[in-house]
Write a protein that holds these residues in place. Structure first.
Motif, PDB file in Angstrom:
ATOM      1  N   GLN A  33       0.817  -1.213   0.000  1.00  0.00           N
ATOM      2  CA  GLN A  33       0.000   0.000   0.000  1.00  0.00           C
ATOM      3  C   GLN A  33       0.855   1.269   0.000  1.00  0.00           C
ATOM      4  N   ALA A  34       2.132   1.142   0.285  1.00  0.00           N
ATOM      5  CA  ALA A  34       3.048   2.289   0.294  1.00  0.00           C
ATOM      6  C   ALA A  34       3.841   2.321  -1.009  1.00  0.00           C
ATOM      7  N   ARG A  35       4.363   3.490  -1.318  1.00  0.00           N
ATOM      8  CA  ARG A  35       5.230   3.626  -2.483  1.00  0.00           C
ATOM      9  C   ARG A  35       6.654   3.750  -1.980  1.00  0.00           C
ATOM     10  N   PHE A  36       7.518   2.879  -2.446  1.00  0.00           N
ATOM     11  CA  PHE A  36       8.919   2.857  -2.031  1.00  0.00           C
ATOM     12  C   PHE A  36       9.788   3.394  -3.154  1.00  0.00           C
ATOM     13  N   VAL A  37      10.778   4.182  -2.766  1.00  0.00           N
ATOM     14  CA  VAL A  37      11.677   4.757  -3.761  1.00  0.00           C
ATOM     15  C   VAL A  37      13.090   4.793  -3.185  1.00  0.00           C
ATOM     16  N   TRP A  38      14.034   4.388  -4.023  1.00  0.00           N
ATOM     17  CA  TRP A  38      15.457   4.393  -3.687  1.00  0.00           C
ATOM     18  C   TRP A  38      16.037   5.638  -4.324  1.00  0.00           C
ATOM     19  N   ILE A  39      16.628   6.530  -3.523  1.00  0.00           N
ATOM     20  CA  ILE A  39      17.121   7.810  -4.037  1.00  0.00           C
ATOM     21  C   ILE A  39      18.629   7.884  -3.840  1.00  0.00           C
ATOM     22  N   ASP A  40      19.356   7.938  -4.937  1.00  0.00           N
ATOM     23  CA  ASP A  40      20.803   8.151  -4.883  1.00  0.00           C
ATOM     24  C   ASP A  40      21.014   9.651  -4.742  1.00  0.00           C
ATOM     25  N   VAL A  41      21.583  10.084  -3.623  1.00  0.00           N
ATOM     26  CA  VAL A  41      21.697  11.514  -3.336  1.00  0.00           C
ATOM     27  C   VAL A  41      22.575  12.249  -4.340  1.00  0.00           C
ATOM     28  N   GLU A  42      23.490  11.553  -4.966  1.00  0.00           N
ATOM     29  CA  GLU A  42      24.325  12.221  -5.963  1.00  0.00           C
ATOM     30  C   GLU A  42      23.549  12.452  -7.255  1.00  0.00           C
ATOM     31  N   ASP A  43      22.732  11.492  -7.639  1.00  0.00           N
ATOM     32  CA  ASP A  43      21.897  11.666  -8.825  1.00  0.00           C
ATOM     33  C   ASP A  43      20.793  12.690  -8.590  1.00  0.00           C
ATOM     34  N   ALA A  44      20.373  12.846  -7.340  1.00  0.00           N
ATOM     35  CA  ALA A  44      19.253  13.717  -6.996  1.00  0.00           C
ATOM     36  C   ALA A  44      19.699  15.003  -6.312  1.00  0.00           C
ATOM     37  N   ALA A  45      20.940  15.371  -6.454  1.00  0.00           N
ATOM     38  CA  ALA A  45      21.487  16.527  -5.736  1.00  0.00           C
ATOM     39  C   ALA A  45      20.675  17.797  -5.984  1.00  0.00           C
ATOM     40  N   GLU A  46      20.271  18.026  -7.216  1.00  0.00           N
ATOM     41  CA  GLU A  46      19.506  19.229  -7.532  1.00  0.00           C
ATOM     42  C   GLU A  46      18.159  19.228  -6.819  1.00  0.00           C
ATOM     43  N   ALA A  47      17.475  18.099  -6.823  1.00  0.00           N
ATOM     44  CA  ALA A  47      16.167  17.999  -6.169  1.00  0.00           C
ATOM     45  C   ALA A  47      16.273  18.107  -4.650  1.00  0.00           C
ATOM     46  N   LEU A  48      17.411  17.716  -4.091  1.00  0.00           N
ATOM     47  CA  LEU A  48      17.608  17.806  -2.646  1.00  0.00           C
ATOM     48  C   LEU A  48      17.957  19.220  -2.199  1.00  0.00           C
ATOM     49  N   GLY A  49      18.341  20.059  -3.140  1.00  0.00           N
ATOM     50  CA  GLY A  49      18.653  21.445  -2.808  1.00  0.00           C
ATOM     51  C   GLY A  49      19.861  21.556  -1.903  1.00  0.00           C
ATOM     52  N   ASP A  50      19.713  22.359  -0.861  1.00  0.00           N
ATOM     53  CA  ASP A  50      20.816  22.600   0.067  1.00  0.00           C
ATOM     54  C   ASP A  50      20.977  21.475   1.079  1.00  0.00           C
ATOM     55  N   GLY A  51      20.084  20.515   1.063  1.00  0.00           N
ATOM     56  CA  GLY A  51      20.134  19.427   2.043  1.00  0.00           C
ATOM     57  C   GLY A  51      21.365  18.557   1.870  1.00  0.00           C
ATOM     58  N   GLU A  52      21.981  18.224   2.965  1.00  0.00           N
ATOM     59  CA  GLU A  52      23.160  17.364   2.961  1.00  0.00           C
ATOM     60  C   GLU A  52      22.845  16.080   3.719  1.00  0.00           C
ATOM     61  N   VAL A  53      23.220  14.973   3.138  1.00  0.00           N
ATOM     62  CA  VAL A  53      23.104  13.692   3.823  1.00  0.00           C
ATOM     63  C   VAL A  53      24.505  13.339   4.302  1.00  0.00           C
ATOM     64  N   ASP A  54      24.668  13.294   5.611  1.00  0.00           N
ATOM     65  CA  ASP A  54      25.990  13.086   6.195  1.00  0.00           C
ATOM     66  C   ASP A  54      26.311  11.626   6.469  1.00  0.00           C
ATOM     67  N   ASN A  55      25.285  10.794   6.574  1.00  0.00           N
ATOM     68  CA  ASN A  55      25.461   9.387   6.910  1.00  0.00           C
ATOM     69  C   ASN A  55      24.412   8.584   6.161  1.00  0.00           C
ATOM     70  N   PHE A  56      24.638   7.316   6.000  1.00  0.00           N
ATOM     71  CA  PHE A  56      23.732   6.479   5.217  1.00  0.00           C
ATOM     72  C   PHE A  56      23.397   5.199   5.953  1.00  0.00           C
ATOM     73  N   PRO A  57      22.299   4.568   5.610  1.00  0.00           N
ATOM     74  CA  PRO A  57      21.202   5.078   4.797  1.00  0.00           C
ATOM     75  C   PRO A  57      20.236   5.902   5.633  1.00  0.00           C
ATOM     76  N   VAL A  58      19.571   6.827   4.954  1.00  0.00           N
ATOM     77  CA  VAL A  58      18.560   7.675   5.583  1.00  0.00           C
ATOM     78  C   VAL A  58      17.192   7.160   5.160  1.00  0.00           C
ATOM     79  N   LEU A  59      16.327   6.980   6.138  1.00  0.00           N
ATOM     80  CA  LEU A  59      14.934   6.633   5.870  1.00  0.00           C
ATOM     81  C   LEU A  59      14.128   7.921   5.898  1.00  0.00           C
ATOM     82  N   ALA A  60      13.327   8.131   4.878  1.00  0.00           N
ATOM     83  CA  ALA A  60      12.416   9.265   4.826  1.00  0.00           C
ATOM     84  C   ALA A  60      11.017   8.729   4.566  1.00  0.00           C
ATOM     85  N   VAL A  61      10.050   9.221   5.325  1.00  0.00           N
ATOM     86  CA  VAL A  61       8.663   8.770   5.183  1.00  0.00           C
ATOM     87  C   VAL A  61       7.780  10.002   5.086  1.00  0.00           C
TER      88      VAL A  61
END
Length: 117
Positions: A33-61
């Motif tokens: 019932q949920a939609r799951f998506v794997w996001i490579d932060v380097e490929d999505a850098a523009e969409a992430l804007g100023d956000g920095e991911v300092d450690n991995f993996p990050v769960l976002a819901v």
């Protein structure tokens, strides 16, 4: 109620992320019932804007326009599943409060709907 979007923010070069991907994909089958998506932060850098991911993996819901959780979690399917269950069970008022607290804490401010295909 809108379904959850569950994302794993990772990096291709990260060995931990590569090892975790099968576990994440197994969770996706557990929650159809949920939609799951794997996001490579380097490929999505523009969409992430100023956000920095300092450690991995990050769960976002996210549910609707409310980001309910976005932080590093150990690669333990049971831990992720319990968190997903808890967030899915929130009523509208609790979900809004949770999203407000997350914004107040700062951190990554993303809209996961951008990454859905």
């Amino acid at each position: 109620m809108e379904s959850l979007i569950v994302a794993c923010l990772c990096a291709q070069w990260c060995g931990v992320c590569r090892e975790w991907r099968p576990g994440f994909e197994a969770l996706a089958t557990r929650y159809p019932q949920a939609r799951f998506v794997w996001i490579d932060v380097e490929d999505a850098a523009e969409a992430l804007g100023d956000g920095e991911v300092d450690n991995f993996p990050v769960l976002a819901v996210q549910r609707g326009d409310l980001l309910l959780y976005c932080d590093v979690l150990p690669q333990q399917p049971g831990t992720w599943a319990r968190l997903i269950d808890t967030l899915a069970a929130l009523d509208a008022a609790d979900a809004a409060q949770t999203a407000t607290r997350l914004r107040q804490l700062g951190g990554l401010d993303i809209d996961l709907r951008r990454f859905l295909r």
